[in-house]
Enzyme design. Structure first.
Site, short mmCIF file in Angstrom:
data_model
loop_
_atom_site.label_atom_id
_atom_site.label_comp_id
_atom_site.label_asym_id
_atom_site.label_seq_id
_atom_site.Cartn_x
_atom_site.Cartn_y
_atom_site.Cartn_z
N LYS A 73 0.85 -1.20 0.00
CA LYS A 73 0.00 0.00 0.00
C LYS A 73 0.88 1.25 0.00
O LYS A 73 1.94 1.27 0.65
CB LYS A 73 -0.90 -0.03 1.24
CG LYS A 73 -1.92 1.09 1.32
CD LYS A 73 -2.82 0.89 2.54
CE LYS A 73 -3.88 1.95 2.69
NZ LYS A 73 -4.76 1.74 3.84
N SER A 148 -9.66 1.87 2.99
CA SER A 148 -8.80 2.62 2.12
C SER A 148 -7.79 1.77 1.33
O SER A 148 -7.21 2.27 0.36
CB SER A 148 -8.02 3.66 2.93
OG SER A 148 -7.22 3.04 3.91
N SER A 172 -9.78 -0.63 7.11
CA SER A 172 -9.23 -0.47 5.76
C SER A 172 -8.54 -1.69 5.16
O SER A 172 -8.20 -1.67 3.98
CB SER A 172 -8.26 0.70 5.73
OG SER A 172 -8.98 1.88 5.62
N1 GLN Z 1 -13.07 3.96 6.58
C1 GLN Z 1 -12.42 4.38 7.76
C2 GLN Z 1 -12.06 5.84 7.68
O1 GLN Z 1 -12.38 6.43 6.70
C3 GLN Z 1 -11.22 3.52 8.02
C4 GLN Z 1 -10.01 3.96 7.32
C5 GLN Z 1 -8.82 3.10 7.63
O2 GLN Z 1 -8.93 2.05 8.25
N2 GLN Z 1 -7.65 3.59 7.25
O3 GLN Z 1 -11.48 6.39 8.55
#
Ligand code: GLN
Length: 480
Positions: A73, A148, A172
């Site tokens: 990532k 994400s 994410s």
């Molecule tokens: N969807 C969550 C957010 O927008 C989790 C994001 C993540 O785990 N990096 O914060």
């Protein structure tokens, strides 16, 4: 069998038994990526620096991951390769060092295929917040891959790479795994070093693997876990060989299903698929009972206070002086700060910085931030109490299958989709998402198993059994 379709474990065995040349593996993967990625757009940056022709001649000190391809990532630092966080702010940023996980993969002989797309600074649930382009879910042309870590999940699902690393602050890794029909594990907070991971919310962030099966997750966990003196939150303890836990099954495992999670209204097909898996686990000998997890209903609110507060503080460093973008033409320092941040950050990142600054400001700190921290303790205690009696807790990973690109324009609707995943980060416990079926549109459904702190082996054991019991025929979609 085409080599790109093989799992990491299969490739590892073939390499060890000298049944395949590394060059052939990477040619197959590279061919698949060239034909598929223009449609999926999983990679932000492919690693052009490794030479396929020389892979077989290389000197591998450790052979655990000898020559095996892994995608990373784009918020995990790799020396001399851009780490953009899918943000304009860091588009040109090249880290001078490797993240500890990257160091470990390289030491084990792994080959990094490239950096995957993500929501800017890991803020989001669809990868639509990438400043560069959205990634497409390999299972449906107009569907998001989740986020994400959407690029990491889509690359694995489409057969461009057998495994990848993602990061999980509120879901994410697990949510995109669920949307893309792959397996994703969020380790216990402190089990994997965060050194070199660009910080979003430091008390919640954790790096973990995504793969097409549980066996490969176990293999990757053997490589990435462990103490790191460069990250003081990384816990000093011995980790087992996670692949040993693939031998046991779910007989006599006690699994709790929280009423509060199933009382929520969510997609009927997701509900049926998860409950069908529950029945199968019962038949296989697991003891499954309904339990109460009281604090979980407040987790979403607490998460969006704590995560934004920490983000506002972590992202203060992007001022145009030290990293990445510097706005041109400003005639004084303050203007340079403001213009850099105005131009460098996208809408969602700015929203979170404002929210976070607000909940930390004097007069609101006690009402929001402090209260959220108290809720955090309650949630953690609730989980701890349950884990005194139960090995695992089970839930859906997400309330729906992959939604359409552009469907969730209202940020609150997007936040609400994290309902099942954020309690895990709040409590710092590990959790895994495993595919448990498909809806009528052919989109994958994920089931989440949560475990007590540092009990990843139980997650791996149960998830592997479930995978065998369900025996889903998961293809390698790549958008026809
Ligand atoms: N969807 C969550 C957010 O927008 C989790 C994001 C993540 O785990 N990096 O914060």
């Amino acid at each position: 069998m085409k080599l790109y379709k093989c799992s990491l474990t299969e490739l590892k065995n073939m390499i060890e038994e000298k049944r395949v040349k590394l060059q052939d593996i990477h040619e197959s993967i590279s061919y698949r990526t060239t034909s598929t990625d223009p449609k999926i757009k999983a990679y932000v940056n492919k690693n052009e620096a490794y030479n396929i022709d020389e892979l077989d001649q290389k000197d591998y000190k450790d052979t655990y991951l000898k020559g095996l391809p892994i995608a990373i990532k784009d918020n995990i630092s790799i020396e001399d390769i851009n780490t953009t966080c899918s943000s304009k702010m860091l588009e040109e940023y090249i880290p001078p060092y490797n993240a500890t996980v990257v160091e470990k993969i390289k030491e084990a002989g792994g080959i990094i295929t490239g950096k995957t797309n993500m929501d800017e600074y890991a803020m989001g649930s669809s990868t639509e917040n990438s400043a560069f382009f959205p990634t497409v879910n390999p299972w449906g042309k107009n569907r998001v891959p989740g986020g994400s870590s959407g690029g990491s999940a889509a690359a694995v699902a489409a057969g461009m790479v057998p495994v990848s690393l993602g990061s999980d602050t509120g879901g994410s890794i697990r949510q995109p795994a669920s949307f893309c029909g792959v397996v994703g594990l969020k380790p216990t907070y402190g089990a994997v070093s965060r050194y070199g991971l660009v910080a979003f919310a430091s008390s919640l962030d954790q790096i973990g693997p995504l793969a097409r099966n549980v066996e490969d997750i176990a293999l990757m966990m053997n490589v990435i876990t462990g103490r790191d003196e460069k990250d003081s939150t990384c816990v000093n303890r011995e980790y087992p060989d996670f692949t040993e836990y693939l031998k046991n099954d779910v007989t006599d495992m006690k699994i709790g299903i929280p009423d509060q999670y199933f009382d929520i209204e969510f997609d009927q097909e997701v509900r049926e698929s998860v409950l069908n898996a529950v029945e199968k686990l019962k038949k296989a000998g697991a003891k499954i009972e309904r339990v109460s997890l009281t604090g979980a209903e407040y987790a979403l609110a607490a998460y969006y206070i704590i995560a934004t507060a920490e983000a506002s503080s972590n992202l203060a460093r992007y001022d145009g002086v030290r990293y990445g973008l510097r706005a041109a033409g400003a005639d004084n320092l303050e203007k340079m700060f403001t213009e850099t941040r105005q131009q460098g950050f996208g809408e969602e990142v700015k929203r979170r910085i404002m929210l976070g600054t607000y909940v930390l400001s004097s007069g609101y700190y006690d009402d929001f931030y402090l209260k959220a921290q108290k809720v955090r303790t309650l949630i953690k205690n609730d989980f701890d109490q349950l884990f005194a009696d139960y090995d695992l807790i089970l839930s859906p990973t997400t309330p729906t299958t992959a939604f359409k690109i552009g469907e969730k324009r209202d940020p609150l609707k997007m936040y609400a989709a994290d309902i099942f995943t954020v309690p895990v980060n709040i409590a710092g416990i590990p959790a895994i998402s495993v595919p448990c079926g498909f809806d009528q549109k052919g989109l994958p459904i994920g089931l989440q198993l949560m475990g007590a702190h540092f009990k990843e082996e139980k997650l791996i054991q149960a998830a592997f059994s479930l995978e065998k019991i369900l025996n889903l025929d998961i293809k390698y979609p790549a958008l026809k």
